[in-house]
Design a protein around this motif. Structure first.
Motif, mmCIF file in Angstrom:
data_model
loop_
_atom_site.group_PDB
_atom_site.id
_atom_site.type_symbol
_atom_site.label_atom_id
_atom_site.label_comp_id
_atom_site.label_asym_id
_atom_site.label_seq_id
_atom_site.Cartn_x
_atom_site.Cartn_y
_atom_site.Cartn_z
ATOM 1 N N GLY A 1 0.026 9.102 -2.913
ATOM 2 C CA GLY A 1 -1.345 9.300 -2.465
ATOM 3 C C GLY A 1 -1.397 9.871 -1.062
ATOM 4 O O GLY A 1 -0.380 10.227 -0.465
ATOM 5 N N THR A 2 -2.578 9.927 -0.534
ATOM 6 C CA THR A 2 -2.786 10.443 0.817
ATOM 7 C C THR A 2 -2.731 9.296 1.827
ATOM 8 O O THR A 2 -2.802 8.117 1.457
ATOM 9 C CB THR A 2 -4.169 11.118 0.923
ATOM 10 O OG1 THR A 2 -5.179 10.112 0.744
ATOM 11 C CG2 THR A 2 -4.329 12.224 -0.109
ATOM 12 N N ASP A 3 -2.623 9.647 3.101
ATOM 13 C CA ASP A 3 -2.676 8.620 4.152
ATOM 14 C C ASP A 3 -3.980 7.841 4.072
ATOM 15 O O ASP A 3 -3.995 6.627 4.257
ATOM 16 C CB ASP A 3 -2.536 9.254 5.540
ATOM 17 C CG ASP A 3 -1.122 9.728 5.833
ATOM 18 O OD1 ASP A 3 -0.168 9.275 5.148
ATOM 19 O OD2 ASP A 3 -0.958 10.550 6.756
ATOM 20 N N LEU A 4 -5.063 8.536 3.788
ATOM 21 C CA LEU A 4 -6.365 7.872 3.678
ATOM 22 C C LEU A 4 -6.359 6.845 2.548
ATOM 23 O O LEU A 4 -6.845 5.714 2.723
ATOM 24 C CB LEU A 4 -7.479 8.902 3.454
ATOM 25 C CG LEU A 4 -8.881 8.314 3.246
ATOM 26 C CD1 LEU A 4 -9.337 7.525 4.479
ATOM 27 C CD2 LEU A 4 -9.882 9.417 2.918
ATOM 28 N N GLN A 5 -5.794 7.188 1.402
ATOM 29 C CA GLN A 5 -5.720 6.237 0.285
ATOM 30 C C GLN A 5 -4.874 5.027 0.653
ATOM 31 O O GLN A 5 -5.251 3.884 0.392
ATOM 32 C CB GLN A 5 -5.157 6.916 -0.966
ATOM 33 C CG GLN A 5 -6.119 7.897 -1.596
ATOM 34 C CD GLN A 5 -5.464 8.725 -2.684
ATOM 35 O OE1 GLN A 5 -4.334 9.196 -2.529
ATOM 36 N NE2 GLN A 5 -6.171 8.907 -3.795
ATOM 37 N N ARG A 6 -3.712 5.273 1.257
ATOM 38 C CA ARG A 6 -2.832 4.162 1.641
ATOM 39 C C ARG A 6 -3.497 3.269 2.681
ATOM 40 O O ARG A 6 -3.472 2.039 2.567
ATOM 41 C CB ARG A 6 -1.495 4.689 2.155
ATOM 42 C CG ARG A 6 -0.595 5.212 1.047
ATOM 43 C CD ARG A 6 0.789 5.573 1.570
ATOM 44 N NE ARG A 6 0.765 6.756 2.412
ATOM 45 C CZ ARG A 6 0.774 8.001 1.958
ATOM 46 N NH1 ARG A 6 0.825 8.226 0.661
ATOM 47 N NH2 ARG A 6 0.752 9.021 2.784
ATOM 48 N N ALA B 1 0.833 -1.207 0.000
ATOM 49 C CA ALA B 1 0.000 0.000 0.000
ATOM 50 C C ALA B 1 0.869 1.259 0.000
ATOM 51 O O ALA B 1 0.584 2.216 -0.723
ATOM 52 C CB ALA B 1 -0.932 -0.006 1.207
ATOM 53 N N THR C 1 -6.735 2.917 3.310
ATOM 54 C CA THR C 1 -7.896 2.241 2.726
ATOM 55 C C THR C 1 -7.458 1.060 1.870
ATOM 56 O O THR C 1 -8.010 -0.039 1.969
ATOM 57 C CB THR C 1 -8.724 3.227 1.879
ATOM 58 O OG1 THR C 1 -9.178 4.284 2.724
ATOM 59 C CG2 THR C 1 -9.911 2.543 1.230
ATOM 60 N N MET C 2 -6.454 1.283 1.034
ATOM 61 C CA MET C 2 -6.009 0.197 0.161
ATOM 62 C C MET C 2 -5.300 -0.904 0.939
ATOM 63 O O MET C 2 -5.358 -2.072 0.551
ATOM 64 C CB MET C 2 -5.123 0.742 -0.958
ATOM 65 C CG MET C 2 -5.898 1.607 -1.949
ATOM 66 S SD MET C 2 -7.446 0.854 -2.561
ATOM 67 C CE MET C 2 -6.828 -0.572 -3.442
ATOM 68 N N TRP D 1 0.826 3.417 -3.481
ATOM 69 C CA TRP D 1 0.171 4.710 -3.260
ATOM 70 C C TRP D 1 1.139 5.723 -2.661
ATOM 71 O O TRP D 1 0.754 6.588 -1.882
ATOM 72 C CB TRP D 1 -1.049 4.516 -2.357
ATOM 73 C CG TRP D 1 -2.087 3.682 -3.033
ATOM 74 C CD1 TRP D 1 -2.234 2.324 -2.956
ATOM 75 C CD2 TRP D 1 -3.080 4.139 -3.940
ATOM 76 N NE1 TRP D 1 -3.261 1.914 -3.751
ATOM 77 C CE2 TRP D 1 -3.802 3.007 -4.371
ATOM 78 C CE3 TRP D 1 -3.423 5.399 -4.433
ATOM 79 C CZ2 TRP D 1 -4.856 3.101 -5.260
ATOM 80 C CZ3 TRP D 1 -4.475 5.478 -5.323
ATOM 81 C CH2 TRP D 1 -5.183 4.342 -5.729
#
Length: 81
Positions: A42-47, A35, A49-50, A39
């Protein structure tokens, strides 16, 4: 008598292992690393979530069906310019 079979899995560039070959802690480390790498921009939220999604893949049907290895590859097509 049957001779033992050796299995060797080579993970191509761009693929990240889900860690099926290890224990729960190893799998969790592989999922988090994947992740974070996939990502990285990406953002912490994206990392985060994935990591949950990849974690479900690593312990769901793949393991129940006897998979010995699994990975994810994410690629991008060439862009103009």
């Amino acid at each position: 008598m049957t001779k033992p079979t050796q299995l060797q899995i080579e993970i191509p560039d761009g693929f990240h292992t889900l860690g099926l070959e290890g224990d729960d802690a190893y799998r969790a480390d592989c999922v988090r690393e994947m992740a974070d790498l996939v990502w990285s921009e990406g953002t912490d939220l994206q990392r985060d979530t994935m990591a949950v999604v990849y974690g479900e893949w690593s312990k769901g049907p793949l393991v129940g069906q006897g998979a010995v290895g699994a990975g994810v590859g994410i690629y991008q097509t060439a862009t103009e310019g």
